[in-house]
Design a protein around this motif. Sequence first.
Motif, PDB file in Angstrom:
ATOM      1  N   ALA A  45      23.457 -39.090 -57.479  1.00 12.30           N
ATOM      2  CA  ALA A  45      22.571 -37.953 -57.773  1.00 12.30           C
ATOM      3  C   ALA A  45      21.309 -38.018 -56.918  1.00 12.30           C
ATOM      4  CB  ALA A  45      22.213 -37.937 -59.262  1.00 12.30           C
ATOM      5  N   VAL A  46      20.820 -39.255 -56.701  1.00 11.28           N
ATOM      6  CA  VAL A  46      19.617 -39.401 -55.877  1.00 11.28           C
ATOM      7  C   VAL A  46      19.921 -38.967 -54.444  1.00 11.28           C
ATOM      8  CG1 VAL A  46      18.028 -41.100 -54.884  1.00 11.28           C
ATOM      9  CG2 VAL A  46      18.594 -41.186 -57.326  1.00 11.28           C
ATOM     10  N   GLU A  47      21.073 -39.381 -53.938  1.00 12.15           N
ATOM     11  CA  GLU A  47      21.471 -38.987 -52.572  1.00 12.15           C
ATOM     12  C   GLU A  47      21.616 -37.464 -52.475  1.00 12.15           C
ATOM     13  OE1 GLU A  47      21.894 -39.391 -48.784  1.00 12.15           O
ATOM     14  OE2 GLU A  47      21.255 -41.008 -50.106  1.00 12.15           O
ATOM     15  N   ALA A  48      22.173 -36.853 -53.517  1.00 11.80           N
ATOM     16  CA  ALA A  48      22.316 -35.384 -53.542  1.00 11.80           C
ATOM     17  C   ALA A  48      20.930 -34.725 -53.498  1.00 11.80           C
ATOM     18  CB  ALA A  48      23.060 -34.962 -54.806  1.00 11.80           C
ATOM     19  N   GLY A  49      19.999 -35.266 -54.269  1.00  9.27           N
ATOM     20  CA  GLY A  49      18.636 -34.717 -54.289  1.00  9.27           C
ATOM     21  C   GLY A  49      17.970 -34.838 -52.929  1.00  9.27           C
ATOM     22  N   ARG A  50      18.221 -35.983 -52.273  1.00  4.03           N
ATOM     23  CA  ARG A  50      17.620 -36.176 -50.940  1.00  4.03           C
ATOM     24  C   ARG A  50      18.154 -35.141 -49.955  1.00  4.03           C
ATOM     25  NH1 ARG A  50      18.460 -42.143 -50.920  1.00  4.03           N
ATOM     26  NH2 ARG A  50      16.559 -42.948 -51.856  1.00  4.03           N
ATOM     27  N   MET A  51      19.443 -34.888 -50.034  1.00  2.33           N
ATOM     28  CA  MET A  51      20.054 -33.920 -49.117  1.00  2.33           C
ATOM     29  C   MET A  51      19.449 -32.526 -49.341  1.00  2.33           C
ATOM     30  SD  MET A  51      22.311 -31.292 -48.986  1.00  2.33           S
ATOM     31  CE  MET A  51      23.127 -31.394 -50.588  1.00  2.33           C
ATOM     32  N   ARG A  56      15.705 -28.125 -47.615  1.00  2.00           N
ATOM     33  CA  ARG A  56      14.478 -27.342 -47.844  1.00  2.00           C
ATOM     34  C   ARG A  56      13.501 -27.547 -46.681  1.00  2.00           C
ATOM     35  NH1 ARG A  56      14.354 -25.931 -53.405  1.00  2.00           N
ATOM     36  NH2 ARG A  56      15.079 -27.853 -54.318  1.00  2.00           N
ATOM     37  N   ARG A  57      13.372 -28.828 -46.279  1.00  2.00           N
ATOM     38  CA  ARG A  57      12.409 -29.144 -45.223  1.00  2.00           C
ATOM     39  C   ARG A  57      12.845 -28.547 -43.881  1.00  2.00           C
ATOM     40  NH1 ARG A  57      11.267 -35.300 -45.223  1.00  2.00           N
ATOM     41  NH2 ARG A  57      13.141 -35.130 -44.014  1.00  2.00           N
ATOM     42  N   LEU A  59      14.651 -25.838 -43.453  1.00  2.00           N
ATOM     43  CA  LEU A  59      14.408 -24.385 -43.511  1.00  2.00           C
ATOM     44  C   LEU A  59      12.920 -24.080 -43.390  1.00  2.00           C
ATOM     45  CD1 LEU A  59      17.010 -23.639 -46.285  1.00  2.00           C
ATOM     46  CD2 LEU A  59      16.984 -22.515 -44.041  1.00  2.00           C
ATOM     47  N   ALA A  60      12.088 -24.954 -43.977  1.00  2.00           N
ATOM     48  CA  ALA A  60      10.640 -24.755 -43.872  1.00  2.00           C
ATOM     49  C   ALA A  60      10.210 -24.823 -42.407  1.00  2.00           C
ATOM     50  CB  ALA A  60       9.902 -25.803 -44.705  1.00  2.00           C
ATOM     51  N   GLU A  61      10.830 -25.724 -41.667  1.00  2.00           N
ATOM     52  CA  GLU A  61      10.500 -25.833 -40.234  1.00  2.00           C
ATOM     53  C   GLU A  61      11.024 -24.602 -39.481  1.00  2.00           C
ATOM     54  OE1 GLU A  61      11.752 -29.558 -38.512  1.00  2.00           O
ATOM     55  OE2 GLU A  61      11.414 -28.781 -36.484  1.00  2.00           O
ATOM     56  N   LEU A  62      12.255 -24.222 -39.776  1.00  2.00           N
ATOM     57  CA  LEU A  62      12.856 -23.070 -39.082  1.00  2.00           C
ATOM     58  C   LEU A  62      12.033 -21.800 -39.279  1.00  2.00           C
ATOM     59  CD1 LEU A  62      15.439 -22.053 -37.522  1.00  2.00           C
ATOM     60  CD2 LEU A  62      16.339 -21.406 -39.771  1.00  2.00           C
ATOM     61  N   PHE A  63      11.551 -21.570 -40.501  1.00  2.00           N
ATOM     62  CA  PHE A  63      10.822 -20.327 -40.798  1.00  2.00           C
ATOM     63  C   PHE A  63       9.307 -20.496 -40.688  1.00  2.00           C
ATOM     64  CE2 PHE A  63      14.603 -19.502 -43.834  1.00  2.00           C
ATOM     65  CZ  PHE A  63      15.315 -18.834 -42.853  1.00  2.00           C
ATOM     66  N   ASN A  64       8.865 -21.689 -40.269  1.00  2.00           N
ATOM     67  CA  ASN A  64       7.428 -21.999 -40.173  1.00  2.00           C
ATOM     68  C   ASN A  64       6.691 -21.721 -41.491  1.00  2.00           C
ATOM     69  OD1 ASN A  64       5.101 -22.932 -38.914  1.00  2.00           O
ATOM     70  ND2 ASN A  64       4.562 -20.923 -38.098  1.00  2.00           N
ATOM     71  N   LEU A  65       7.255 -22.233 -42.581  1.00  2.00           N
ATOM     72  CA  LEU A  65       6.647 -22.030 -43.899  1.00  2.00           C
ATOM     73  C   LEU A  65       5.428 -22.934 -44.026  1.00  2.00           C
ATOM     74  CD1 LEU A  65       9.856 -22.128 -46.156  1.00  2.00           C
ATOM     75  CD2 LEU A  65       8.863 -20.175 -44.938  1.00  2.00           C
ATOM     76  N   PRO A  66       4.308 -22.390 -44.468  1.00  2.00           N
ATOM     77  CA  PRO A  66       3.130 -23.248 -44.672  1.00  2.00           C
ATOM     78  C   PRO A  66       3.244 -23.978 -46.011  1.00  2.00           C
ATOM     79  CG  PRO A  66       2.600 -20.987 -45.220  1.00  2.00           C
ATOM     80  CD  PRO A  66       4.049 -20.986 -44.801  1.00  2.00           C
ATOM     81  N   GLY A  67       2.585 -25.125 -46.106  1.00  2.00           N
ATOM     82  CA  GLY A  67       2.433 -25.786 -47.409  1.00  2.00           C
ATOM     83  C   GLY A  67       3.697 -26.452 -47.913  1.00  2.00           C
ATOM     84  N   ASP A  68       3.835 -26.409 -49.224  1.00  2.00           N
ATOM     85  CA  ASP A  68       4.878 -27.143 -49.934  1.00  2.00           C
ATOM     86  C   ASP A  68       6.260 -26.513 -49.708  1.00  2.00           C
ATOM     87  OD1 ASP A  68       6.461 -28.394 -51.786  1.00  2.00           O
ATOM     88  OD2 ASP A  68       5.488 -27.475 -53.541  1.00  2.00           O
ATOM     89  N   PRO A  69       7.235 -27.290 -49.150  1.00  3.85           N
ATOM     90  CA  PRO A  69       8.586 -26.728 -48.955  1.00  3.85           C
ATOM     91  C   PRO A  69       9.244 -26.351 -50.279  1.00  3.85           C
ATOM     92  CG  PRO A  69       8.382 -28.885 -47.870  1.00  3.85           C
ATOM     93  CD  PRO A  69       7.134 -28.677 -48.671  1.00  3.85           C
ATOM     94  N   GLY A  70       8.716 -26.898 -51.409  1.00  4.49           N
ATOM     95  CA  GLY A  70       9.273 -26.557 -52.723  1.00  4.49           C
ATOM     96  C   GLY A  70       9.082 -25.090 -53.086  1.00  4.49           C
ATOM     97  N   ARG A  71       8.255 -24.374 -52.312  1.00  6.00           N
ATOM     98  CA  ARG A  71       8.115 -22.937 -52.577  1.00  6.00           C
ATOM     99  C   ARG A  71       9.326 -22.165 -52.070  1.00  6.00           C
ATOM    100  NH1 ARG A  71       3.679 -21.688 -55.026  1.00  6.00           N
ATOM    101  NH2 ARG A  71       4.124 -19.498 -54.753  1.00  6.00           N
ATOM    102  N   LEU A  72      10.195 -22.857 -51.340  1.00  5.76           N
ATOM    103  CA  LEU A  72      11.484 -22.256 -50.969  1.00  5.76           C
ATOM    104  C   LEU A  72      12.494 -22.689 -52.030  1.00  5.76           C
ATOM    105  CD1 LEU A  72      13.191 -21.991 -47.578  1.00  5.76           C
ATOM    106  CD2 LEU A  72      14.434 -23.009 -49.466  1.00  5.76           C
ATOM    107  N   ALA A 267      23.745 -28.617 -42.481  1.00 10.25           N
ATOM    108  CA  ALA A 267      24.393 -28.853 -41.180  1.00 10.25           C
ATOM    109  C   ALA A 267      24.292 -27.615 -40.291  1.00 10.25           C
ATOM    110  CB  ALA A 267      25.855 -29.247 -41.388  1.00 10.25           C
ATOM    111  N   GLY A 268      24.427 -26.432 -40.884  1.00 12.39           N
ATOM    112  CA  GLY A 268      24.300 -25.194 -40.113  1.00 12.39           C
ATOM    113  C   GLY A 268      22.897 -25.015 -39.557  1.00 12.39           C
ATOM    114  N   VAL A 269      21.902 -25.268 -40.400  1.00  6.60           N
ATOM    115  CA  VAL A 269      20.502 -25.126 -39.953  1.00  6.60           C
ATOM    116  C   VAL A 269      20.222 -26.142 -38.840  1.00  6.60           C
ATOM    117  CG1 VAL A 269      18.084 -25.326 -40.680  1.00  6.60           C
ATOM    118  CG2 VAL A 269      19.732 -24.182 -42.158  1.00  6.60           C
ATOM    119  N   GLN A 270      20.734 -27.357 -38.998  1.00  8.58           N
ATOM    120  CA  GLN A 270      20.519 -28.360 -37.942  1.00  8.58           C
ATOM    121  C   GLN A 270      21.204 -27.917 -36.643  1.00  8.58           C
ATOM    122  OE1 GLN A 270      21.990 -31.746 -40.112  1.00  8.58           O
ATOM    123  NE2 GLN A 270      19.935 -32.438 -40.686  1.00  8.58           N
ATOM    124  N   TRP A 271      22.389 -27.352 -36.774  1.00  9.82           N
ATOM    125  CA  TRP A 271      23.123 -26.847 -35.595  1.00  9.82           C
ATOM    126  C   TRP A 271      22.264 -25.797 -34.875  1.00  9.82           C
ATOM    127  CZ3 TRP A 271      24.976 -22.652 -33.097  1.00  9.82           C
ATOM    128  CH2 TRP A 271      26.076 -22.800 -32.265  1.00  9.82           C
TER     129      TRP A 271
END
Length: 397
Positions: A45-51, A56-57, A59-72, A267-271
């Motif tokens: 479960a911890v590994e799943a949470g990390r993934m 989230r992180r 996607l935050a980089e891709l969309f240039n989201l400011p602040g906490d990635p948890g807002r996604l 994996a898609g976002v990383q691609w």
Amino acid sequence: MSAEPPIYLDYAATSAVRPDAVIDAVTDYLRGIGATPGRAGHRRAVEAGRMVFRCRRALAELFNLPGDPGRLTFQLNATHALNLALFGVLRPGDRVVRTAYDHNAVRRPVNALEARGVRQTVLSGAPDGSVDLDEAARALAGNRNPARLLVLPHASNVLGTALPVAELASLAHDVGALVLVDAAQSAGHLPVDVQAMGIDLLAFTGHKGLLGPQGTGGLWARERVELPPAFFGGTGGDSDSPDMPGLLPDRLEAGSQNGPGIAGLLAGVQWVMERGVLAIHARQAALKLRLWYALDMIAGVDVLSPGDPDGVGIVTIAAAGMDAAELATRLDREAGVLVRAGLHCAPEQHEILGTGRTGAVRFSVGWATTEEEVDRAAAAVARIAGAAEPAVRAAGS
Ligand SMILES: Cc1ncc(COP(=O)(O)O)c(C=O)c1O
């Protein structure tokens, strides 16, 4: 049936052809992790949470989201994300400005809200997919009744045209309205930078340009735009509380997460990020233009999408004297070309194009599309619907 391998040109519906990295990530998750993120303290479960956090992180980089990635927050698709945003922001008496280019994922929830006392103003649109900024400014200002929300697609799923999000967002902010962007067609295909574009709420889907599986997508809301939950249930934490937690992402993520889907989405976002959105756009723009010119040469075929490199990789046509559904069916049966006919869940845009009764045929290129596929698709249209050979053949190439 064509003996040649099928040509998938329906990426605007979903990226049915996916990179191996995405498929491997889903199967690896199911084999090696398989647990629900945030639902236990054991290693799986911890590994799943990390993934999920890594996704989230990313996607935050891709969309240039400011602040906490948890807002996604992860949602099932763009439709759920849009509903969450529209029903969360709009109250009876509010006015929303939307466009005639909207997908039913916006049009229908707004109509449902209208029945509850929300008013809507629809920007009229034009056959070339443009937006009249003066009309938009007037609509947003209202008659001393400024809009609460502007909602618009970043790119049209019928023509592929991109809307001037930053300009429209600035007009909306001038009157104090929030800006909700439907990035279903643009995420992964065009740069989406919420800060540069002035976006307050971003809805996206995971299964198109981001190359993830169906059942993935999400909603981001900037700080101070707080949405009430639409669903109530378990979040893995705060279990003794009778209410949903106040903090994001848990507040808007009730129930078990789509672990395998989010693994594939990561994996898609990383691609996408490894190749770069601009490079992906340039490649697909070249393929789109090649297809556009080839189709435009065919007598009896009316190419409705503009022939420019902007926007996303969509070319939509109408064939004189031939029903759109018949053309799409024959392209599949006789040439193995897989495209989408009809109204593409955007009937108002088809009204503007004059195809509201008949629909049109949409070709959409993607990450795996080749020049040869585009040429074969155009040749098939010429054979089935045209009175002339397409450009690639006429030019002797
Ligand atoms: C512009 C646009 N908005 C929203 C959607 C809905 O996306 P989803 O299927 O992920 O809910 C689509 C999908 O076709 C779309 O093209």
